[in-house]
Design an enzyme around this catalytic site. Structure first.
Site, PDB file in Angstrom:
ATOM      1  N   CYS A 117      -5.520  13.022  13.663  1.00  0.00           N
ATOM      2  CA  CYS A 117      -5.041  11.279  12.943  1.00  0.00           C
ATOM      3  C   CYS A 117      -5.728  10.451  14.300  1.00  0.00           C
ATOM      4  CB  CYS A 117      -4.413  11.245  12.720  1.00  0.00           C
ATOM      5  SG  CYS A 117      -3.579   9.607  12.846  1.00  0.00           S
ATOM      6  N   LYS A 161       0.837  -1.501   0.108  1.00  0.00           N
ATOM      7  CA  LYS A 161      -0.119   0.061  -0.308  1.00  0.00           C
ATOM      8  C   LYS A 161       0.745   1.243  -0.224  1.00  0.00           C
ATOM      9  CE  LYS A 161      -1.576   1.677   4.230  1.00  0.00           C
ATOM     10  NZ  LYS A 161      -1.195   2.797   4.571  1.00  0.00           N
ATOM     11  N   ASN A 162       1.408   1.449   0.875  1.00  0.00           N
ATOM     12  CA  ASN A 162       2.995   2.503   1.367  1.00  0.00           C
ATOM     13  C   ASN A 162       3.636   2.750   0.351  1.00  0.00           C
ATOM     14  OD1 ASN A 162       0.752   2.695   3.453  1.00  0.00           O
ATOM     15  ND2 ASN A 162       2.655   2.288   4.896  1.00  0.00           N
ATOM     16  N   ILE A 196       8.574   7.160  17.019  1.00  0.00           N
ATOM     17  CA  ILE A 196       7.623   7.894  15.662  1.00  0.00           C
ATOM     18  C   ILE A 196       6.332   8.359  15.973  1.00  0.00           C
ATOM     19  CG2 ILE A 196       7.058   7.063  12.847  1.00  0.00           C
ATOM     20  CD1 ILE A 196      10.266   6.835  13.910  1.00  0.00           C
ATOM     21  N   ARG A 249       0.138  14.098  14.203  1.00  0.00           N
ATOM     22  CA  ARG A 249       0.659  13.839  12.276  1.00  0.00           C
ATOM     23  C   ARG A 249       1.039  15.080  11.625  1.00  0.00           C
ATOM     24  NH1 ARG A 249      -1.377   8.320  10.264  1.00  0.00           N
ATOM     25  NH2 ARG A 249       0.051   8.466   8.889  1.00  0.00           N
ATOM     26  N   ASP A 272       5.044   0.283  11.754  1.00  0.00           N
ATOM     27  CA  ASP A 272       3.796  -0.086  11.238  1.00  0.00           C
ATOM     28  C   ASP A 272       3.889  -1.668  12.304  1.00  0.00           C
ATOM     29  OD1 ASP A 272       3.220   2.200  10.170  1.00  0.00           O
ATOM     30  OD2 ASP A 272       3.493   1.389   8.552  1.00  0.00           O
ATOM     31  N   ARG A 307      -8.564  -1.280   4.745  1.00  0.00           N
ATOM     32  CA  ARG A 307      -7.520  -0.247   4.302  1.00  0.00           C
ATOM     33  C   ARG A 307      -6.079  -0.987   4.194  1.00  0.00           C
ATOM     34  NH1 ARG A 307      -7.186   5.364   7.315  1.00  0.00           N
ATOM     35  NH2 ARG A 307      -6.225   5.264   5.780  1.00  0.00           N
ATOM     36  N   ARG A 357      -5.066   9.872   4.970  1.00  0.00           N
ATOM     37  CA  ARG A 357      -3.207  11.397   4.945  1.00  0.00           C
ATOM     38  C   ARG A 357      -2.968  11.215   3.738  1.00  0.00           C
ATOM     39  NH1 ARG A 357      -2.784  13.805   9.270  1.00  0.00           N
ATOM     40  NH2 ARG A 357      -0.698  13.712   9.226  1.00  0.00           N
TER      41      ARG A 357
END
Ligand code: EPU
Length: 416
Positions: free
Chosen positions: A116, A22-23, A326, A121, A304, A396, A92
């Site tokens: 978020c 996805k990213n 993070i 963020r 993640d 998602r 986003r």
């Protein structure tokens, strides 16, 4: 609203093919705006987020068609520069269109994403970077607005390592006038993959894979024909499921180096890991051991995977300490895991996890994508039945999750 019903306690065994990331797909989809023409993106995961991004591109005037995992995007007819709040607030990454729109049209009107579920963020680095390149940007009624922008090369140093700001500025710089130097860039495989895609289209980028990129602007790029890299977080999530269920899972179609930090932590917790050229087999221990984790930008342990690792530690022998450097507030899974019997104490951005012998099925609620994945893994390991509500978060980012888990022997069903 759909829910997942999972009956836990079975080892997961078998082979799973990992989807496109996805990213990695989202920035490449944004980059199609840089060159008018027909772009071909292969191995694109069929997910809510890729569909939302496709919708954003359609609203800008692009023609978008999915054929299985091939995504064709025709950006010849792009005639709008507005990304509306209704879409940006749901995803986003829609803000990725800002740099390409300014680079190609000199204009953009892109909604600010807002907050978020797990923290502020900010996007300040995206904006100050573009401003350093000569974009006069205003915030008007919740929108970032740029007009008559002529992007010029500049030196931009990021205070914080940011995936989003790095890809945003790379996309702006490839068509800018002159040389841009980006310092302290992100090294995530998604960023490097975007750089490689841009270079294949004629961009001049040096330093990929290092913290400093030098980009010479070119006047035009060719359309994209690229294959999206495999999803390292999906792969690592399945690996964590093997760790929690005494399972043995072969992950196929992966780049092992992309999730080496997660694999090393799983090994430390007692998993056996066999790395192949494009596959990894993870065998879970009788019981995982406690491990300490600090999230870091790539090549460190990814934020993640923080939630999924907390779920592993919830069942581990001993006390684990997990710190997210993070995102300080990304712990919405903690109270839900506690409903399943986990013993976790949160002190700011540090979770102290006292491993228990057993987790128990319960009714829990998904709150964001990776939190949901940690609940699924916990449910697969738990005794009894778990009902996970609000699983639209999972849709998602995890393609065909029930099907893939079902093929590994999980008892999992979508209900409403
Ligand atoms: N940051 C700033 N200012 C900015 C941008 C970022 O201070 O302008 C800070 C953030 O607050 C954070 C750090 O920099 O502390 C890193 O954030 P980054 O910009 O790298 O995050 P992102 O680009 O918004 C991407 C992924 C996230 C992933 C993070 C970190 C995409 C579409 N999203 O977000 O993925 O957690 O990098 O690796 O690539 C997910 O897939 O579940 C997900 C949230």
């Amino acid at each position: 609203m759909d829910k997942l019903r999972i009956s836990g306690g079975r080892p997961l065994e078998g082979t799973v093919r990992i989807s496109g990331a996805k990213n990695a797909a989202l920035p490449v989809m944004a980059a199609t705006l840089l060159a008018p023409g027909v772009h071909r993106l292969r191995n694109v995961p069929r997910l809510r987020d890729t569909q939302t991004f496709a919708r954003v591109l359609e609203l800008l005037g692009a023609k978008v068609a999915f054929e299985d995992h091939l995504l064709m995007i025709d950006t010849l007819g792009v005639n709008s520069v507005e990304a509306p709040y209704e879409l940006v607030k749901t995803m986003r990454a829609s803000i990725y269109v800002l740099g390409p729109l300014l680079a190609r049209f000199g204009r953009a009107r892109v909604s600010l994403p807002g907050g978020c579920a797990w923290g502020p963020r900010p996007v300040n680095l995206h904006l100050t970077g573009l401003q350093a390149m000569g974009a006069a940007l205003d915030i008007e009624h919740g929108y970032i607005v740029g007009n008559n922008v002529k992007l010029k090369g500049a030196t931009v140093g990021f205070d914080v390592v940011s995936v989003g700001a790095t890809v945003q500025l790379m996309m702006a710089a490839v068509l800018a006038d002159g040389q841009t130097v980006l310092e302290n860039v992100a090294l995530e495989p998604d960023v490097t993959a975007l750089g490689e895609v841009l270079i294949a289209c004629g961009a001049r980028i040096e330093g990929l894979g290092s913290r400093r990129l030098t980009i010479q602007g070119v006047s035009a790029l060719r359309p994209i024909d690229a294959t999206i890299i495999p999803d390292r977080i999906e792969a690592a999530t399945f690996a964590a499921a093997a760790a929690m269920t005494r399972g043995k899972i072969r992950l196929e179609g992966v780049v092992p180096d992309h999730f080496e930090a997660a694999l090393r932590k799983l090994e430390e917790s007692g998993c056996a890991v066999q790395r192949g050229a494009d596959s990894v087999t993870v065998t879970g221990p009788a019981r995982p051991q406690a491990v300490n984790v600090v999230t870091q930008p790539f090549p460190g342990f990814p934020t993640d995977m923080q939630a999924q690792m907390i779920a592993v530690c919830a069942l581990a022998g001993g006390t684990s300490v997990i710190e997210d450097t993070i995102y300080f507030d990304r712990f919405t899974h903690v109270p839900e895991l506690a409903r399943m019997g986990a013993r976790i104490e949160l002190k700011g951005n540090v979770a102290v996890v006292k491993g228990v012998d057993r987790l128990y099925g319960a009714q829990v609620m998904a709150t964001d994508l990776r939190a949901s994945a940690s609940l699924v893994n916990a449910a697969l390991a738990a005794q009894g039945e778990t009902l996970i509500d609000r699983i639209y978060h999972l849709d998602r980012g995890y393609e065909a999750l029930e099907k893939k888990l079902g093929a590994l022997g999980a008892q999992i069903r979508r209900v409403n």
